[in-house]
Design a protein around this motif. Structure first.
Motif, mmCIF file in Angstrom:
data_model
loop_
_atom_site.group_PDB
_atom_site.id
_atom_site.type_symbol
_atom_site.label_atom_id
_atom_site.label_comp_id
_atom_site.label_asym_id
_atom_site.label_seq_id
_atom_site.Cartn_x
_atom_site.Cartn_y
_atom_site.Cartn_z
ATOM 1 N N SER A 53 0.789 -1.168 -0.059
ATOM 2 C CA SER A 53 0.037 -0.012 -0.122
ATOM 3 C C SER A 53 0.788 1.379 0.046
ATOM 4 O O SER A 53 0.421 2.339 -0.533
ATOM 5 N N GLU A 66 4.943 4.910 -18.251
ATOM 6 C CA GLU A 66 4.565 5.828 -19.062
ATOM 7 C C GLU A 66 5.691 6.108 -20.334
ATOM 8 O O GLU A 66 5.381 6.464 -21.276
ATOM 9 N N LEU A 77 -2.877 7.544 -23.332
ATOM 10 C CA LEU A 77 -2.551 6.545 -22.453
ATOM 11 C C LEU A 77 -3.083 7.034 -21.013
ATOM 12 O O LEU A 77 -3.331 7.845 -20.664
ATOM 13 N N LEU A 79 -3.250 5.161 -17.275
ATOM 14 C CA LEU A 79 -3.035 4.256 -16.114
ATOM 15 C C LEU A 79 -4.027 4.119 -15.225
ATOM 16 O O LEU A 79 -4.650 5.113 -14.614
ATOM 17 N N ARG A 81 -5.408 2.401 -11.665
ATOM 18 C CA ARG A 81 -4.942 1.712 -10.234
ATOM 19 C C ARG A 81 -5.957 0.637 -9.993
ATOM 20 O O ARG A 81 -7.063 0.980 -9.926
ATOM 21 N N LEU B 4 6.070 14.330 -22.538
ATOM 22 C CA LEU B 4 5.174 13.760 -21.378
ATOM 23 C C LEU B 4 4.780 15.265 -20.760
ATOM 24 O O LEU B 4 3.436 15.274 -20.240
ATOM 25 N N ILE B 7 1.344 15.456 -22.705
ATOM 26 C CA ILE B 7 0.099 14.949 -22.584
ATOM 27 C C ILE B 7 0.319 13.857 -21.369
ATOM 28 O O ILE B 7 0.725 12.723 -21.511
ATOM 29 N N SER B 8 0.655 14.474 -20.283
ATOM 30 C CA SER B 8 0.531 13.469 -19.225
ATOM 31 C C SER B 8 -0.326 12.333 -18.959
ATOM 32 O O SER B 8 -1.517 12.932 -19.224
ATOM 33 N N ALA B 9 -0.223 11.282 -18.782
ATOM 34 C CA ALA B 9 -0.901 10.219 -18.618
ATOM 35 C C ALA B 9 -1.958 10.554 -17.429
ATOM 36 O O ALA B 9 -1.577 10.878 -16.259
ATOM 37 N N GLN B 10 -3.249 10.609 -17.852
ATOM 38 C CA GLN B 10 -4.251 10.610 -16.413
ATOM 39 C C GLN B 10 -4.243 9.301 -15.795
ATOM 40 O O GLN B 10 -4.404 8.356 -16.434
ATOM 41 N N GLU B 11 -4.346 9.308 -14.579
ATOM 42 C CA GLU B 11 -4.406 8.266 -14.011
ATOM 43 C C GLU B 11 -5.845 7.921 -13.341
ATOM 44 O O GLU B 11 -6.369 9.077 -12.517
ATOM 45 N N THR B 12 -6.363 6.949 -13.425
ATOM 46 C CA THR B 12 -7.767 6.770 -12.873
ATOM 47 C C THR B 12 -7.679 5.562 -12.019
ATOM 48 O O THR B 12 -6.866 4.644 -12.195
ATOM 49 N N ALA B 13 -8.666 4.994 -11.488
ATOM 50 C CA ALA B 13 -8.787 4.091 -10.544
ATOM 51 C C ALA B 13 -10.066 3.136 -11.412
ATOM 52 O O ALA B 13 -11.156 3.562 -11.707
ATOM 53 N N ALA B 14 -9.794 1.809 -11.228
ATOM 54 C CA ALA B 14 -10.887 0.776 -11.917
ATOM 55 C C ALA B 14 -11.482 0.643 -10.582
ATOM 56 O O ALA B 14 -10.982 -0.356 -9.622
ATOM 57 N N GLY B 73 -0.052 4.278 3.474
ATOM 58 C CA GLY B 73 -0.622 3.888 2.076
ATOM 59 C C GLY B 73 -2.018 3.895 2.571
ATOM 60 O O GLY B 73 -2.967 3.945 1.556
ATOM 61 N N HIS B 74 -2.473 2.941 3.826
ATOM 62 C CA HIS B 74 -3.765 2.779 4.009
ATOM 63 C C HIS B 74 -4.543 3.967 4.186
ATOM 64 O O HIS B 74 -5.540 4.126 3.769
ATOM 65 N N MET B 77 -6.011 5.511 1.000
ATOM 66 C CA MET B 77 -7.021 4.703 0.467
ATOM 67 C C MET B 77 -8.173 5.357 1.359
ATOM 68 O O MET B 77 -9.298 5.451 0.431
ATOM 69 N N GLU B 148 -12.305 -4.000 -0.822
ATOM 70 C CA GLU B 148 -11.208 -4.065 -1.526
ATOM 71 C C GLU B 148 -9.994 -3.460 -0.687
ATOM 72 O O GLU B 148 -8.911 -3.765 -0.889
ATOM 73 N N LYS B 152 -6.676 -5.565 0.877
ATOM 74 C CA LYS B 152 -5.275 -5.105 0.633
ATOM 75 C C LYS B 152 -4.685 -4.698 1.939
ATOM 76 O O LYS B 152 -3.398 -5.258 2.042
#
Lengths: 173, 276
Positions: A53, A66, A77, A79, A81, B4, B7-14, B73-74, B77, B148, B152
């Motif tokens: 974590s 990337e 692109l 990404l 998580r 870079l 067009i920085s990669a957008q980060e999303t969560a599934a 880290g927890h 989240m 979830e 983890k």
């Protein structure tokens, strides 16, 4: 303008060239943290799961993935998580395990990740260790744990009682 | 100029679908409860990180810092989900760095000063033993998003509990000096542990919709684990009540929390929006 998008298999191969920032002998695909690669229209989506974590390498791994894909001409692109199912050392590939051992890090013992704790507890009560951790140098199983945490959050410190070398163990959970 | 920067990669969560996030009536309690989870790990993580560079031996120094890292880290989240539930445009960082003490929802146990290694380890053990039972229950939460995160975090917390249980036994059943220190730490901390099992309206609301367990239900398993380790460590369980010090979960803290926040939040207060 028509552009041919690289195949998903091609992208998997490219990611096989991206090293883990802290253990550069294995790639992010050896480590088993790339969960999914797919095209969403003309946007490439790469799903990555964190090992631990609070792993400080997570952002660096994202950046490495990337920039590597950019070098191969990927323009759009995303990404993702992905948290579940949570990563365990069972996700490390056989090739990854071999590379770790060669590098001097004892690889995770296969199949113990999911229930390692329960077995460890039972074994501790019975006064013995549950895990056979082989020394990555001399392959002796006569080893002992020095510390539960090692040079990174994913490793523990061990010592070989035959060749007397200290070594890192890629811990199971 | 690099591509870079362009067009920085957008980060999303599934993310799995979770109807609880759209439940307006549930929102205040859900937000508050998520802050309790995230503030416990944030404040304990901060306390453990204070040992960095001061541990009695290198291995312990590294272990405390690594445990702190897991807990932070927890926090990302839990507070990340709290911010999403609140839906007011705040981020996990905003919640961590821009709330004042009375808005924090951690139990008092985790904000107490570190004291010596005995107090630090005993506190972590008592908390780990609760954390383990709580996350085990939450991994089966009716909220897929909560489940979830718990699944983890549980793997890491199992490892924390294994480590602290081992150290409590070694130090409790160690030298005369280490035994006394561990017993003193236990006597001092025991009256703070009950807060973790005492439910209020927020906890009851969460249990009612099946997101969180009934807190009192965790107590028997916690006691069984704690007793087993204390017995092996030759330590005596205090006879005092365990639920004397309460209020942290409702925002009534000890004076110590303010000092933690003064240090932790200084940069964002002095240089709002600073980032690297």
């Amino acid at each position: 303008m028509s552009v041919t998008l690289p195949s998903v298999n091609q992208v998997w191969n490219w990611l096989g060239e991206v090293p883990d920032p802290e253990i550069p002998v294995i790639s992010v695909t050896d480590l088993g943290i790339v969960r999914d690669i797919r095209w969403d229209g003309d946007t490439l989506v790469v799903a990555v799961t964190p090992t631990y974590s609070g792993c400080p390498a997570t952002a660096v791994i994202d950046l490495a993935i990337e920039s590597h894909l950019r070098e191969h001409g990927v323009r759009k692109l995303r990404l993702e998580r992905r948290l579940s199912p949570p990563w365990t050392t069972d996700w490390v590939t056989q090739e990854g395990r071999d590379k770790l051992r060669e590098y001097g890090i004892a690889p995770p013992v296969d199949g113990t990740a999911s229930d390692g704790r329960t077995i460890a507890r039972a074994a501790r009560l019975a006064g013995r260790s549950n895990l056979m951790i082989e020394c990555p140098r001399c392959r002796s199983a006569n080893t002992e744990r020095i510390s539960q945490f090692g040079s990174t959050p994913c490793k523990a410190s061990y010592r070989c009682k035959d060749c007397l070398e200290p070594f890192d163990y890629f811990k199971c959970h | 100029m690099t591509a870079l920067a362009d067009i920085s990669a957008q980060e999303t969560a599934a993310r799995p679908d979770d109807p609880h996030l759209a439940d307006a009536e549930l929102k205040p309690a859900f937000f508050d409860w998520l802050c309790r989870m995230g503030d416990n790990t944030l404040i304990l993580g901060h306390r453990l990180s204070e040992w960095c560079g001061h541990g009695p031996v290198l291995e312990e120094d590294i272990a405390l810092a690594n445990t702190a890292l897991d807990l932070i880290g927890h926090t990302q989240m839990w507070l990340g989900l709290a911010a999403e539930v609140e839906d007011k445009g705040r981020s996990a960082d905003d919640l961590a760095f821009l709330r004042d003490a009375m808005k924090f929802r951690n139990a008092k146990l985790v904000e107490l000063p570190n004291g010596d290694m005995a107090l630090t380890l005993m506190r972590e053990f008592l908390f780990d033993a609760w954390h383990f039972e709580m996350l085990t229950a939450l991994a089966k939460s009716g909220s897929p998003r909560v489940a979830e995160i718990a699944a983890k975090a549980l793997k890491e917390v199992s490892y924390h509990l294994e480590r602290t249980s081992d150290l409590i036994v070694r130090l409790g059943d160690g030298t005369e000096e280490s035994h006394h220190r561990m017993q003193d730490a236990l006597d001092r901390l025991w009256p703070y542990t009950g807060e973790l099992f005492t439910a209020d309206a927020v906890d009851e609301a969460m249990a009612k919709v099946g997101i969180a367990p009934v807190l009192a239900d965790l107590q028997a398993a916690w006691e069984r684990n704690v007793n087993e380790v204390l017995d092996e460590a030759t330590l005596r369980k205090p006879e005092t009540r365990f639920d004397v010090h309460q209020g942290g979960k409702q925002g009534r803290h000890t004076e110590h929390l303010g000092y933690i926040l003064a240090e932790m939040q200084f940069l964002q207060r002095a240089y709002p929006g600073a980032s690297w």
